[in-house]
Motif scaffolding. Structure first.
Motif, mmCIF file in Angstrom:
data_model
loop_
_atom_site.group_PDB
_atom_site.id
_atom_site.type_symbol
_atom_site.label_atom_id
_atom_site.label_comp_id
_atom_site.label_asym_id
_atom_site.label_seq_id
_atom_site.Cartn_x
_atom_site.Cartn_y
_atom_site.Cartn_z
ATOM 1 N N ARG A 149 -65.597 20.613 -93.414
ATOM 2 C CA ARG A 149 -65.928 19.531 -94.349
ATOM 3 C C ARG A 149 -67.162 19.916 -95.149
ATOM 4 N N LEU A 150 -67.072 19.765 -96.469
ATOM 5 C CA LEU A 150 -68.200 20.051 -97.349
ATOM 6 C C LEU A 150 -69.015 18.778 -97.564
ATOM 7 N N ILE A 151 -70.331 18.895 -97.564
ATOM 8 C CA ILE A 151 -71.214 17.765 -97.861
ATOM 9 C C ILE A 151 -72.230 18.203 -98.907
ATOM 10 N N TRP A 152 -72.720 17.235 -99.683
ATOM 11 C CA TRP A 152 -73.714 17.540 -100.714
ATOM 12 C C TRP A 152 -75.013 18.009 -100.075
ATOM 13 N N GLN A 153 -75.639 18.989 -100.687
ATOM 14 C CA GLN A 153 -76.969 19.398 -100.245
ATOM 15 C C GLN A 153 -77.981 18.318 -100.614
ATOM 16 N N ASP A 154 -79.040 18.216 -99.854
ATOM 17 C CA ASP A 154 -80.006 17.126 -100.014
ATOM 18 C C ASP A 154 -80.673 17.110 -101.384
ATOM 19 N N HIS A 155 -80.835 18.265 -102.024
ATOM 20 C CA HIS A 155 -81.562 18.303 -103.302
ATOM 21 C C HIS A 155 -80.686 17.910 -104.496
ATOM 22 N N ILE A 156 -79.390 17.713 -104.270
ATOM 23 C CA ILE A 156 -78.492 17.332 -105.370
ATOM 24 C C ILE A 156 -78.575 15.828 -105.578
ATOM 25 N N GLY A 157 -79.095 15.414 -106.743
ATOM 26 C CA GLY A 157 -79.273 13.996 -107.035
ATOM 27 C C GLY A 157 -77.989 13.304 -107.448
ATOM 28 N N TYR A 158 -78.087 11.975 -107.595
ATOM 29 C CA TYR A 158 -76.925 11.134 -107.928
ATOM 30 C C TYR A 158 -76.272 11.540 -109.247
ATOM 31 N N GLU A 159 -77.073 11.733 -110.283
ATOM 32 C CA GLU A 159 -76.511 12.067 -111.588
ATOM 33 C C GLU A 159 -75.888 13.454 -111.592
ATOM 34 N N GLU A 160 -76.478 14.400 -110.830
ATOM 35 C CA GLU A 160 -75.890 15.739 -110.716
ATOM 36 C C GLU A 160 -74.542 15.663 -109.999
ATOM 37 N N GLN A 161 -74.473 14.833 -108.973
ATOM 38 C CA GLN A 161 -73.206 14.657 -108.268
ATOM 39 C C GLN A 161 -72.139 14.102 -109.213
ATOM 40 N N LEU A 162 -72.525 13.071 -109.969
ATOM 41 C CA LEU A 162 -71.563 12.469 -110.908
ATOM 42 C C LEU A 162 -71.114 13.463 -111.963
ATOM 43 N N SER A 163 -72.040 14.265 -112.448
ATOM 44 C CA SER A 163 -71.702 15.265 -113.464
ATOM 45 C C SER A 163 -70.638 16.228 -112.957
ATOM 46 N N LEU A 164 -70.776 16.644 -111.716
ATOM 47 C CA LEU A 164 -69.800 17.567 -111.140
ATOM 48 C C LEU A 164 -68.488 16.845 -110.826
ATOM 49 N N GLU A 165 -68.590 15.621 -110.324
ATOM 50 C CA GLU A 165 -67.385 14.838 -110.034
ATOM 51 C C GLU A 165 -66.574 14.580 -111.306
#
Length: 396
Positions: A149-165
């Motif tokens: 299972r892949l999980i986000w690294q702690d330094h990846i912020g909300y907007e960065e996550q959304l950008s990739l999603e």
């Protein structure tokens, strides 16, 4: 901050661009929601109802200005409508890392995600299917094969996550993605948390909610908060959406049922939580009224579906209360007509509906209490005419 009348002479966005295909997909999505629609419980049979998402698009399109950068204008409009890719990712329930690595090309896994368990060996770059790389772990001393299972690294912020999603939407076309996503109005402000920096930067506003934005745009365009008037409001979807966006709303309709539905949309569906107790008291009164059976057939489970109404005026010559009816025909297909029975004591008419009228009755019923713009009464030849008038004789 925007100044009053700063946008006074600037064309509105809707005059130059409007993403019709996307709005059509959103409107269809809302119409197919059935009982899940916001105002369905109020006047669900109202045929002229427009989708709330379409009303929102028209209101915002009329307020937003155009600039020299039309692509940016379109981007801001789609952000406000919840139609951008990041919003679609939220509407899909957020796209998980295991899904992202399937959809996104050339993504370096170690820059974005950690893997559980750490012993799992995955490719360095996407795309790949995580299920194709199972690993073996010991569970109570027994070797078990599990899917990493892949999980986000702690330094990846909300907007960065959304950008990739937003790059990993499950379908290729907007219509397919919308068909499987929730509607924008099913979310609270969380759907729009990521948009305000871009919106304020482009428009020169300082808003973080729609009412704040709409008020600032109204001041820039009109010098005050926008006012929306709907003189034929129907079931109230236009004033409801305008009020939800933060406009001052004025609504009316000749049909009293429409006025009741609009009142219900604003004061029941759109009420604040602290006012719900008052509404519950009204609901109890309505339940008691309903228990009396006024709107149900005595010997069946039938309920009223259509209400027929007309306006009454007082005849200045005779003093009678006269219903304004250009015709006494209610339904050609079902041969339903109105019959007016004079009540001489009250100087008014009892109004009753009669189905299965014969040909002669149908022809006589084509003449009502109004003819040629003049008030007449009665076509039943009661001796209290304002204007001497007789319908053509059909006997013989």
């Amino acid at each position: 901050m925007l100044k009053p009348f700063e946008w006074k002479d600037r064309p509105s966005l809707i005059e130059h661009l409007f993403p019709v295909q996307k709005i059509s997909a959103e409107s269809f999505k809302e119409q197919m929601a059935g009982s899940g629609k916001t105002l369905t419980a109020l006047g669900s049979y109202w045929k002229g109802r427009k989708p709330l998402i379409l009303n929102k698009a028209c209101i915002l399109g009329a307020l937003l200005p155009t600039t020299d950068d039309r692509l940016k204008d379109l981007e801001i409009f789609e952000l406000l409508m919840g139609m951008d890719n990041a919003s679609l990712a939220i509407r899909h329930g957020r796209i998980k890392p295991n899904q992202i690595v399937v959809q996104v090309q050339d993504l370096k896994i170690k820059d974005w995600f950690d893997v559980i368990p750490e012993t799992a060996v995955l490719p360095e770059c996407s795309p790949f299917v995580v299920q194709d790389f199972p690993c073996v772990v010991k569970v109570k001393g027994i070797d078990r094969e599990i899917i990493p299972r892949l999980i986000w690294q702690d330094h990846i912020g909300y907007e960065e996550q959304l950008s990739l999603e937003s790059r990993a939407l499950p379908f290729k076309t907007y219509q397919e993605n919308v068909s499987r996503a929730k509607r924008p109005e099913e979310f609270a402000d969380i759907l729009y948390d990521h948009i305000w920096k871009k919106v304020n930067g482009h428009l020169g506003t300082s808003a973080f909610t729609f009412p704040e934005l709409v008020e600032q745009m109204g001041i820039a365009r009109f010098g005050h908060r926008p006012r929306v008037g709907d003189v034929f409001c129907g079931s109230g979807q236009i004033p409801f959406e305008a009020a939800r966006l933060g406009c001052d709303v004025y609504a009316s309709d000749l049909n009293p049922i429409a006025c009741m539905l609009t009142w219900g949309a604003l004061n029941i569906v759109g009420t604040a939580k602290k006012e719900t107790e008052t509404n519950y008291k009204f609901q109890k009164i309505i339940d008691e009224y309903d228990a009396l059976g006024f709107e149900t057939e005595t010997d069946s489970d039938w309920r009223i579906r259509t209400l027929v109404y007309c306006f009454l005026v007082k005849c200045p010559e005779s003093g009678w209360l006269v219903p304004l009816l250009p015709s006494l025909v209610i339904s050609e297909d079902y041969k339903v007509i109105v019959k007016l029975t004079p009540n001489y004591n009250k100087r008014e008419y009892e109004i009753t509906l009669h189905p299965n009228a014969n040909i002669i009755e149908m022809e006589k019923a084509r003449y009502g209490t109004v003819a040629g713009g003049e008030l007449i009464h009665s076509p039943d030849e009661v001796n209290c005419f304002c204007k001497r008038f007789k319908p053509p004789s059909l006997d013989g």
